[in-house]
Design an enzyme around this catalytic site. Structure first.
Site, PDB file in Angstrom:
ATOM      1  N   ASP A   1      49.114  25.294  18.780  1.00 18.20           N
ATOM      2  CA  ASP A   1      48.475  24.571  19.596  1.00 18.20           C
ATOM      3  C   ASP A   1      47.056  25.861  20.516  1.00 18.20           C
ATOM      4  O   ASP A   1      46.093  24.580  21.290  1.00 18.20           O
ATOM      5  CB  ASP A   1      49.209  24.161  20.956  1.00 18.20           C
TER       6      ASP A   1
ATOM      7  N   TYR B   1      44.779  35.759  22.103  1.00 20.56           N
ATOM      8  CA  TYR B   1      45.922  36.365  21.826  1.00 20.56           C
ATOM      9  C   TYR B   1      44.565  37.771  21.300  1.00 20.56           C
ATOM     10  O   TYR B   1      45.911  38.250  21.422  1.00 20.56           O
ATOM     11  CB  TYR B   1      46.650  36.074  20.748  1.00 20.56           C
TER      12      TYR B   1
END
Length: 444
Positions: free
Chosen positions: A166, A244
């Site tokens: 997601d 990330y």
């Protein structure tokens, strides 16, 4: 239609079931088989799902089993959301890495490699079972590290396994929101690997709106990634990275922040141990407890990174996750031929010229009854291509180690990763992980 969820006792399963309850279309899922190796967790999540289904007409029937063969037979779709070693394993991944001064995050760096080395052999076994018992089923992989695990399974299932995440969808939604655009009408130019991708453009009615975002400090400071990475760095990149990538671009700060206080894995281990202990009490309102626990989990997601960057709290709109919506959209597109475009983890074919055809990449795909097919994207800029190639090389070494049982290949996986800065550290990591994970005894 039968949907099988592997890791069916997992905490996020009610998100998927909640999405299914809202689907009233023809050909919808009518049976859900939950499989887990832990019957206690299955019972706990079964209570939450029963509360969700209360008062909902024609709610999908839920069954639970610890027998994998039984769970797979007759499945049209298989959701794989397993966690090999549980949250205790994740906490150990973090501790061993931080002891060596490197990152222990579950999908990035040393922690991700350790998790992959534990998970790939199990995922490959599942893929073989699916091929034998449910050859017509589509496997939707949630299991982390999602790109690596999807690639391992694809060697046995081909294009019938698709990985989802997601993060890209959430990133595109946030960018569209600050630009005043409808996310449903926006084309997100995104490419890379799972947890290693960049938004290079966001087109509405054929016009790229990303330059307007990058030129406006106020807009850049109004959403999570803008605050996380900083306006100057985003303008330097000319793109908006997946969250990330904060672990790569601000590695020292991330390691320092994560080494103080309990790790994410330890926090979730303690939190969920409390949840599973309490939810089995018949007097405990299962759904209410699950909702409270989930809210805390979502609010603390990547909290150390946000604190390091001074990014503040998460926006209310981003606390609901979203992977279950991606999963349902993917399943509906295939089952009903409701053609759509989704950012997914699929085999590369010729999408990114820097990688071979079998490499799993995370890119926009056209999805319909024949599965997911990556669309053509512009080449990655050099700075992104270098990271993608380096991380894919580490992934391939993980796959080689899992296939051969070679300790040397495992060392190579750690040493090749950009966030592990020494071959000697890589060797100690392998020894450290073998000492705490019985499942890595195969590395010799």
């Amino acid at each position: 239609m039968k949907l099988t969820i592997l890791g069916g006792g997992g905490f996020r399963v009610p998100l998927v079931y909640g999405a299914l309850l809202g689907d009233r279309g023809e050909g919808r899922v009518t049976r859900v088989a939950l499989h887990d190796v832990d019957s206690r967790r299955l019972h706990a999540i079964g209570r939450v799902l029963a509360a969700q289904a209360s008062g909902v007409p024609d709610a999908p029937e839920v069954t639970t089993t610890t027998d994998l063969d039984e769970a797979l037979r007759g499945a049209g779709f298989v959701f794989s959301a397993i966690r090999v070693g549980g949250l205790e394993g994740r906490a150990n991944d973090e501790r061993v890495a931080f002891a060596e001064g490197v990152l222990g995050q579950e999908t990035v760096g040393a922690g991700g490699i350790a998790y992959g080395l534990r998970t790939v052999p199990v995922a490959v076994g599942i893929a073989r079972k699916v091929a034998a018992l449910a050859p017509d089923a589509w496997v939707i992989n949630f299991t982390n590290p999602a790109g690596l695990v999807t690639e391992a399974m694809s060697r046995h299932l081909g294009d019938r396994v698709i990985g989802i995440c997601d993060s890209p969808v959430g990133l595109g939604r946030r960018i569209a929101r600050v630009l005043g655009a409808d996310p449903a009408r926006a084309w997100i130019d995104y490419a890379g690997l799972n947890h290693l991708g960049w938004v290079r453009g966001l087109r509405v009615d054929g016009r790229d709106q990303l330059p307007r975002l990058l030129a406006d400090p106020g807009l850049l400071g109004s959403f999570e990634e803008g605050r996380l990475f900083g306006a100057d760095w985003l303008r330097s990149l000319g793109a908006v990275p997946n969250e990330y990538l904060h672990y790569y671009y601000f590695h020292r700060e991330a390691v320092r922040a994560h080494r103080t206080g309990p790790t994410r894995g330890a926090f979730l281990h303690d939190q969920q141990a409390g949840f599973y202990a309490r939810v089995t009490d018949p007097d405990t309102p299962a759904l209410e407890l699950w909702n409270r626990t989930r809210a805390e989990r979502e609010a603390t997601y990547m909290a150390e990174n946000r604190e390091t960057a001074g990014a503040g709290e998460r926006e209310e709109e981003d606390l609901s996750g979203g992977y279950e919506k991606v999963a349902l959209a993917l399943m509906r597109a295939i089952a009903r031929d409701e053609r759509t475009t989704l950012i997914l983890n699929v085999r590369n074919r010729s999408t990114l010229g820097i990688l071979d055809a079998e490499a799993v990449v995370e890119v926009p795909c056209l999805v319909g009854a024949q599965g997911a097919h990556p669309v053509s994207v512009d080449p990655l800029p050099d700075h992104a291509a270098g990271l993608v190639c380096a991380v894919k090389a580490a992934d391939r070494a993980v796959l080689a180690a899992a296939r051969s049982g070679s300790r040397a290949e495992a060392v190579r996986a750690f040493a090749l990763h950009p966030l592990v800065d020494s071959v000697n550290v890589a060797r100690r990591l392998v020894d450290g992980y073998r000492a705490v994970h019985p499942g890595l005894a195969y590395l010799t």
